[in-house]
Structures are given as structure tokens and as C-alpha cells.
Design a protein around this motif. Sequence first.
Motif, PDB file in Angstrom:
ATOM      1  N   LEU A   1     -23.497 -10.702  25.775  1.00  0.00           N
ATOM      2  CA  LEU A   1     -24.536 -11.412  26.495  1.00  0.00           C
ATOM      3  C   LEU A   1     -25.854 -10.681  26.289  1.00  0.00           C
ATOM      4  O   LEU A   1     -25.933  -9.473  26.527  1.00  0.00           O
ATOM      5  CB  LEU A   1     -24.188 -11.438  27.990  1.00  0.00           C
ATOM      6  CG  LEU A   1     -25.178 -12.113  28.889  1.00  0.00           C
ATOM      7  CD1 LEU A   1     -24.973 -13.617  28.845  1.00  0.00           C
ATOM      8  CD2 LEU A   1     -25.008 -11.591  30.299  1.00  0.00           C
ATOM      9  N   LEU A   2     -26.855 -11.416  25.823  1.00  0.00           N
ATOM     10  CA  LEU A   2     -28.198 -10.863  25.688  1.00  0.00           C
ATOM     11  C   LEU A   2     -29.119 -11.633  26.617  1.00  0.00           C
ATOM     12  O   LEU A   2     -29.055 -12.862  26.682  1.00  0.00           O
ATOM     13  CB  LEU A   2     -28.713 -11.015  24.253  1.00  0.00           C
ATOM     14  CG  LEU A   2     -27.896 -10.401  23.133  1.00  0.00           C
ATOM     15  CD1 LEU A   2     -28.542 -10.714  21.782  1.00  0.00           C
ATOM     16  CD2 LEU A   2     -27.759  -8.904  23.319  1.00  0.00           C
ATOM     17  N   SER A   3     -29.974 -10.922  27.321  1.00  0.00           N
ATOM     18  CA  SER A   3     -30.978 -11.572  28.155  1.00  0.00           C
ATOM     19  C   SER A   3     -32.201 -10.668  28.197  1.00  0.00           C
ATOM     20  O   SER A   3     -32.122  -9.479  27.911  1.00  0.00           O
ATOM     21  CB  SER A   3     -30.434 -11.826  29.564  1.00  0.00           C
ATOM     22  OG  SER A   3     -30.200 -10.604  30.225  1.00  0.00           O
ATOM     23  N   GLY A   4     -33.320 -11.254  28.522  1.00  0.00           N
ATOM     24  CA  GLY A   4     -34.533 -10.463  28.640  1.00  0.00           C
ATOM     25  C   GLY A   4     -35.733 -11.181  28.068  1.00  0.00           C
ATOM     26  O   GLY A   4     -35.620 -12.275  27.513  1.00  0.00           O
ATOM     27  N   PRO A   5     -36.889 -10.556  28.175  1.00  0.00           N
ATOM     28  CA  PRO A   5     -38.130 -11.205  27.749  1.00  0.00           C
ATOM     29  C   PRO A   5     -38.203 -11.451  26.250  1.00  0.00           C
ATOM     30  O   PRO A   5     -38.931 -12.333  25.809  1.00  0.00           O
ATOM     31  CB  PRO A   5     -39.227 -10.243  28.210  1.00  0.00           C
ATOM     32  CG  PRO A   5     -38.542  -8.921  28.333  1.00  0.00           C
ATOM     33  CD  PRO A   5     -37.120  -9.214  28.713  1.00  0.00           C
ATOM     34  N   GLY A   6     -37.442 -10.730  25.449  1.00  0.00           N
ATOM     35  CA  GLY A   6     -37.478 -10.913  24.000  1.00  0.00           C
ATOM     36  C   GLY A   6     -36.881 -12.225  23.533  1.00  0.00           C
ATOM     37  O   GLY A   6     -37.003 -12.587  22.364  1.00  0.00           O
ATOM     38  N   LEU A   7     -36.250 -12.963  24.435  1.00  0.00           N
ATOM     39  CA  LEU A   7     -35.623 -14.229  24.049  1.00  0.00           C
ATOM     40  C   LEU A   7     -36.586 -15.403  24.106  1.00  0.00           C
ATOM     41  O   LEU A   7     -36.192 -16.537  23.840  1.00  0.00           O
ATOM     42  CB  LEU A   7     -34.418 -14.521  24.957  1.00  0.00           C
ATOM     43  CG  LEU A   7     -33.297 -13.494  24.919  1.00  0.00           C
ATOM     44  CD1 LEU A   7     -32.164 -13.950  25.830  1.00  0.00           C
ATOM     45  CD2 LEU A   7     -32.799 -13.274  23.515  1.00  0.00           C
ATOM     46  N   GLY A   8     -37.838 -15.150  24.428  1.00  0.00           N
ATOM     47  CA  GLY A   8     -38.802 -16.248  24.514  1.00  0.00           C
ATOM     48  C   GLY A   8     -38.434 -17.163  25.666  1.00  0.00           C
ATOM     49  O   GLY A   8     -38.181 -16.715  26.773  1.00  0.00           O
ATOM     50  N   GLY A   9     -38.339 -18.460  25.400  1.00  0.00           N
ATOM     51  CA  GLY A   9     -38.024 -19.431  26.438  1.00  0.00           C
ATOM     52  C   GLY A   9     -36.550 -19.533  26.774  1.00  0.00           C
ATOM     53  O   GLY A   9     -36.167 -20.220  27.718  1.00  0.00           O
ATOM     54  N   ARG A  10     -35.710 -18.880  26.012  1.00  0.00           N
ATOM     55  CA  ARG A  10     -34.270 -18.937  26.288  1.00  0.00           C
ATOM     56  C   ARG A  10     -33.926 -18.032  27.457  1.00  0.00           C
ATOM     57  O   ARG A  10     -34.492 -16.957  27.619  1.00  0.00           O
ATOM     58  CB  ARG A  10     -33.479 -18.481  25.064  1.00  0.00           C
ATOM     59  CG  ARG A  10     -33.629 -19.429  23.888  1.00  0.00           C
ATOM     60  CD  ARG A  10     -32.802 -18.991  22.738  1.00  0.00           C
ATOM     61  NE  ARG A  10     -31.386 -19.199  23.028  1.00  0.00           N
ATOM     62  CZ  ARG A  10     -30.445 -19.113  22.100  1.00  0.00           C
ATOM     63  NH1 ARG A  10     -30.758 -18.819  20.872  1.00  0.00           N
ATOM     64  NH2 ARG A  10     -29.189 -19.319  22.415  1.00  0.00           N
ATOM     65  N   GLN A  11     -32.970 -18.435  28.230  1.00  0.00           N
ATOM     66  CA  GLN A  11     -32.515 -17.624  29.350  1.00  0.00           C
ATOM     67  C   GLN A  11     -31.528 -16.553  28.895  1.00  0.00           C
ATOM     68  O   GLN A  11     -31.581 -15.424  29.354  1.00  0.00           O
ATOM     69  CB  GLN A  11     -31.839 -18.512  30.402  1.00  0.00           C
ATOM     70  CG  GLN A  11     -32.790 -19.490  31.049  1.00  0.00           C
ATOM     71  CD  GLN A  11     -33.803 -18.780  31.924  1.00  0.00           C
ATOM     72  OE1 GLN A  11     -33.459 -17.874  32.669  1.00  0.00           O
ATOM     73  NE2 GLN A  11     -35.046 -19.174  31.818  1.00  0.00           N
ATOM     74  N   VAL A  12     -30.623 -16.944  27.976  1.00  0.00           N
ATOM     75  CA  VAL A  12     -29.530 -16.051  27.610  1.00  0.00           C
ATOM     76  C   VAL A  12     -28.964 -16.454  26.243  1.00  0.00           C
ATOM     77  O   VAL A  12     -29.045 -17.610  25.844  1.00  0.00           O
ATOM     78  CB  VAL A  12     -28.428 -16.096  28.702  1.00  0.00           C
ATOM     79  CG1 VAL A  12     -27.735 -17.429  28.737  1.00  0.00           C
ATOM     80  CG2 VAL A  12     -27.446 -14.974  28.561  1.00  0.00           C
ATOM     81  N   ILE A  13     -28.426 -15.476  25.547  1.00  0.00           N
ATOM     82  CA  ILE A  13     -27.602 -15.700  24.359  1.00  0.00           C
ATOM     83  C   ILE A  13     -26.236 -15.134  24.716  1.00  0.00           C
ATOM     84  O   ILE A  13     -26.123 -13.971  25.090  1.00  0.00           O
ATOM     85  CB  ILE A  13     -28.169 -14.988  23.113  1.00  0.00           C
ATOM     86  CG1 ILE A  13     -29.541 -15.559  22.752  1.00  0.00           C
ATOM     87  CG2 ILE A  13     -27.200 -15.113  21.949  1.00  0.00           C
ATOM     88  CD1 ILE A  13     -30.252 -14.797  21.648  1.00  0.00           C
TER      89      ILE A  13
END
Length: 61
Positions: free
Chosen positions: A12-24
Motif C-alpha cells: 500500500l502506497l499513500s501520500g502527497p506524491g500520488l497526486g490526486g490518487r488516494q492510494v495505490i
Amino acid sequence: MAQFNGRPWTMLLSGPGLGGRQVIRVDARTLPDALDHCLAELAGCPGDWAWLDAYRRLPRS
């Protein structure tokens, strides 16, 4: 690296680096498969992800 006790690897990746996505998020059979999936998705996000090319070129055992 196979499944651990028959369970998949969850990444699970989350954070500001994902742009408009909430999570990968991915459930994968192996840890390298999980990394490949998440990092490919991350490369499609806005930002400087050029270092991901160096990761992809690392030798696999």
C-alpha cells in the motif's frame, strides 16, 4: 519470494506524491511482483520519478 503461509504480499502506497490518487494498493503472489505493480503505478503519477528506471534495471535473482 513466494507467498507467506499461503497469503499474498500486500503493498500500500499513500501520500502527497500520488497526486490526486488516494492510494495505490496491490495483493501479489511475490514481493517483487507487488513492487513492480506499485512502482509502475507510481511512475504514472505527477512528479520526478526518474529514479524508478534505475530500480527497474536492477538485476533479479
